[in-house]
Design an enzyme around this catalytic site. Structure first.
Site, mmCIF file in Angstrom:
data_model
loop_
_atom_site.group_PDB
_atom_site.id
_atom_site.type_symbol
_atom_site.label_atom_id
_atom_site.label_comp_id
_atom_site.label_asym_id
_atom_site.label_seq_id
_atom_site.Cartn_x
_atom_site.Cartn_y
_atom_site.Cartn_z
ATOM 1 N NE ARG A 29 72.980 -53.330 57.602
ATOM 2 C CZ ARG A 29 72.735 -53.086 58.899
ATOM 3 N NH1 ARG A 29 73.654 -52.604 59.673
ATOM 4 N NH2 ARG A 29 71.557 -53.299 59.399
ATOM 5 N NE ARG A 33 77.524 -51.803 64.089
ATOM 6 C CZ ARG A 33 76.487 -52.411 64.643
ATOM 7 N NH1 ARG A 33 76.233 -52.265 65.910
ATOM 8 N NH2 ARG A 33 75.704 -53.187 63.915
ATOM 9 N NE ARG A 43 85.800 -43.326 68.952
ATOM 10 C CZ ARG A 43 86.999 -43.605 68.478
ATOM 11 N NH1 ARG A 43 87.821 -42.649 68.102
ATOM 12 N NH2 ARG A 43 87.393 -44.853 68.379
ATOM 13 C CG ASP A 79 69.255 -47.772 59.399
ATOM 14 O OD1 ASP A 79 70.157 -48.624 59.444
ATOM 15 O OD2 ASP A 79 68.099 -47.999 59.810
ATOM 16 C CE1 TYR A 155 64.308 -53.812 63.014
ATOM 17 C CE2 TYR A 155 63.868 -53.973 60.664
ATOM 18 C CZ TYR A 155 64.625 -54.315 61.759
ATOM 19 O OH TYR A 155 65.700 -55.148 61.619
HETATM 20 O O1 1CP Z 1 77.314 -50.243 53.810
HETATM 21 C C1 1CP Z 1 76.164 -50.255 54.247
HETATM 22 O O2 1CP Z 1 75.321 -51.073 53.846
HETATM 23 C C2 1CP Z 1 75.789 -49.234 55.268
HETATM 24 C C3 1CP Z 1 74.455 -48.600 55.072
HETATM 25 C C4 1CP Z 1 73.325 -49.326 55.799
HETATM 26 C C5 1CP Z 1 72.307 -50.114 55.241
HETATM 27 C C6 1CP Z 1 72.146 -50.523 53.795
HETATM 28 C C7 1CP Z 1 73.090 -49.269 57.196
HETATM 29 C C8 1CP Z 1 73.941 -48.560 58.174
HETATM 30 N N1 1CP Z 1 71.916 -49.935 57.459
HETATM 31 C C9 1CP Z 1 71.428 -50.476 56.293
HETATM 32 C C10 1CP Z 1 70.183 -51.245 56.077
HETATM 33 C C11 1CP Z 1 69.440 -51.767 57.254
HETATM 34 N N2 1CP Z 1 69.232 -51.170 58.475
HETATM 35 C C12 1CP Z 1 68.705 -52.978 57.251
HETATM 36 C C13 1CP Z 1 68.563 -53.896 56.047
HETATM 37 C C14 1CP Z 1 69.737 -54.817 55.914
HETATM 38 C C15 1CP Z 1 69.818 -55.922 56.932
HETATM 39 O O3 1CP Z 1 68.908 -56.754 56.995
HETATM 40 O O4 1CP Z 1 70.825 -55.934 57.639
HETATM 41 C C16 1CP Z 1 68.098 -53.124 58.507
HETATM 42 C C17 1CP Z 1 67.230 -54.263 58.969
HETATM 43 C C18 1CP Z 1 68.433 -51.973 59.285
HETATM 44 C C19 1CP Z 1 67.981 -51.648 60.665
HETATM 45 C C20 1CP Z 1 69.147 -51.464 61.557
HETATM 46 N N3 1CP Z 1 69.906 -50.335 61.590
HETATM 47 C C21 1CP Z 1 69.731 -52.417 62.424
HETATM 48 C C22 1CP Z 1 69.241 -53.849 62.674
HETATM 49 C C23 1CP Z 1 68.288 -53.846 63.803
HETATM 50 C C24 1CP Z 1 67.816 -55.190 64.252
HETATM 51 O O5 1CP Z 1 68.199 -55.588 65.372
HETATM 52 O O6 1CP Z 1 67.014 -55.861 63.550
HETATM 53 C C25 1CP Z 1 70.842 -51.810 63.025
HETATM 54 C C26 1CP Z 1 71.767 -52.374 64.055
HETATM 55 C C27 1CP Z 1 70.944 -50.484 62.471
HETATM 56 C C28 1CP Z 1 72.005 -49.471 62.753
HETATM 57 C C29 1CP Z 1 73.002 -49.294 61.664
HETATM 58 N N4 1CP Z 1 72.681 -49.091 60.348
HETATM 59 C C30 1CP Z 1 73.836 -48.897 59.611
HETATM 60 C C31 1CP Z 1 74.942 -49.001 60.533
HETATM 61 C C32 1CP Z 1 76.396 -48.830 60.172
HETATM 62 C C33 1CP Z 1 74.416 -49.250 61.808
HETATM 63 C C34 1CP Z 1 75.196 -49.396 63.104
HETATM 64 C C35 1CP Z 1 75.000 -48.177 63.935
HETATM 65 C C36 1CP Z 1 76.266 -47.459 64.398
HETATM 66 O O7 1CP Z 1 77.262 -47.324 63.690
HETATM 67 O O8 1CP Z 1 76.226 -46.979 65.528
#
Ligand code: 1CP
Length: 350
Positions: A29, A33, A43, A79, A155
């Protein structure tokens, strides 16, 4: 690799021929954010899923952390939940709450998942891969990714994160044939998705099994090792030279069976895996990646440098990729990430 092509540090971690001076590094990640420039960019799309389908925004988000920290790899900005979305399940990201899916509760809902939608729906992701690959400096590798079958199934059945996966685990015990249909469809979708990513310029694939640690041993073999091995076989049939990193977070002692039986080239270690054990038990089987505590990356202080050095000495320099044990947390000061990067760059093996 063609003659004279620059050596990509990340790819060197998968060979055994040369011992690098320092291990390559990137951060789970690493985009997102905690970076003010990402928050500004974010945005430009009305919601997170729309952002994920705008290739120009995804390319920029993937490049942002590299400008600050010069990691050895970029990771595709996307994602894991674009796959359920592509299969026709309703997926939304609620601001401040994370993902919300319309949960799959029975065999009919699983049967309705439509693999024929997949490729067309994911075209913008492939465009983001191609755009990111074209923009990277030659020494920087591009990592593509997907969620592993078990974590995606969790999920899709739960409808959101933040649970202990009770509904998914219950379905796996009570209705294994139905659950196997879901897992089978996911194996197919994930294999197609990552093979297409490779066709568009991805050089390494990471499979995120973020919830692997919830399963007892026999279920871990059935729903983590088996399906992951099936995905890895498909990747290897398509692109034998593309390394695959598996991240079965929380797998504990089952990391060894995972490294031995899935066919992955590397295992991503969560912060709970003892480095000395990983060196002895896992490095003979696979390259290892990890595993600085993401809460220490957030907290900073002297312990940050001490732990970084401890992990480097225990696991480096060869067949090792420095990373965190889980993703960079949203309120992590970027200077802490810079400090880790500087410590790795300055490190010399004893
Ligand atoms: O640099 C990077 O890695 C960004 C790319 C990326 C990746 C590899 C994002 C962007 N998400 C992921 C993988 C991802 N997404 C995983 C596997 C890694 C981990 O375990 O953290 C998982 C479980 C998700 C699902 C997901 N997407 C969650 C977690 C949900 C939960 O509560 O279990 C969340 C919060 C997201 C949203 C998300 N994905 C990525 C970003 C930057 C965000 C935030 C959303 C935003 O900017 O509004």
């Amino acid at each position: 690799m063609s003659a004279g092509a620059p050596l990509k540090g990340l790819l060197a971690a998968f060979g055994s021929a040369t011992i690098p001076e320092r291990p390559p590094f990137w951060f789970l990640r690493q985009a997102g954010r905690y970076l003010p420039e990402y928050q500004r960019l974010r945005r430009e799309a009305p919601d997170f899923l729309s952002f994920c389908y705008e290739p120009a925004l995804c390319v920029e988000a993937a490049l942002q952390p590299l400008r600050r920290f010069r990691m050895d790899a970029a990771i595709l900005f996307s994602d894991i939940l674009v796959i359920p979305d592509a299969l026709g399940q309703r997926v939304a990201f609620v601001e401040g709450h994370g993902p919300r899916l319309e949960p799959l509760r029975d065999a009919d809902a699983i049967a309705a998942l439509d693999l024929d939608r997949l490729d067309a729906h994911l075209e913008p992701v492939y465009a983001a891969v191609a755009g990111t690959a074209a923009a990277l400096p030659p020494q920087t590798a591009l990592i593509g990714f997907a969620g592993a079958p078990w974590t995606l199934a969790l999920y899709m059945i739960e409808g959101h994160g933040g649970t202990a996966g009770e509904r998914a685990r219950a379905m796996a015990w009570r209705a294994p044939e139905t659950f196997a249909v879901l897992i089978g469809r996911l194996v197919e979708a994930i294999a197609r998705f990552v093979c297409r990513q490779i066709d568009h310029g991805v050089e390494v694939v990471q499979l995120f099994d973020s919830w692997a640690g919830l399963l007892p041993e026999s279920q871990f073999r059935t729903w983590v090792i088996g399906p992951t091995a099936a995905v890895v076989r498909r990747i290897k049939d398509h692109a034998p030279d593309v390394p695959v990193i598996g991240f079965p977070r929380g797998a504990g002692a089952a990391y060894a069976a995972y490294a031995r039986e899935t066919g992955v080239d590397a295992v991503g270690l969560d912060a709970g895996v003892p480095a000395v054990w990983a060196r002895a038990a896992l490095k003979p089987l696979a390259t290892v990646q990890g595993n600085l505590d993401n809460l220490l990356a957030q907290a900073g202080g002297d312990a940050l440098e001490d732990e970084t050095l401890r992990i480097l000495s225990a696991l480096g320099p060869e067949r090792f990729i420095f990373n965190l044990g889980h993703g960079v947390l949203p309120d992590t000061p970027p200077e802490h990430i810079a400090r880790i990067a500087e410590t790795i760059m300055a490190w010399k093996p004893a």
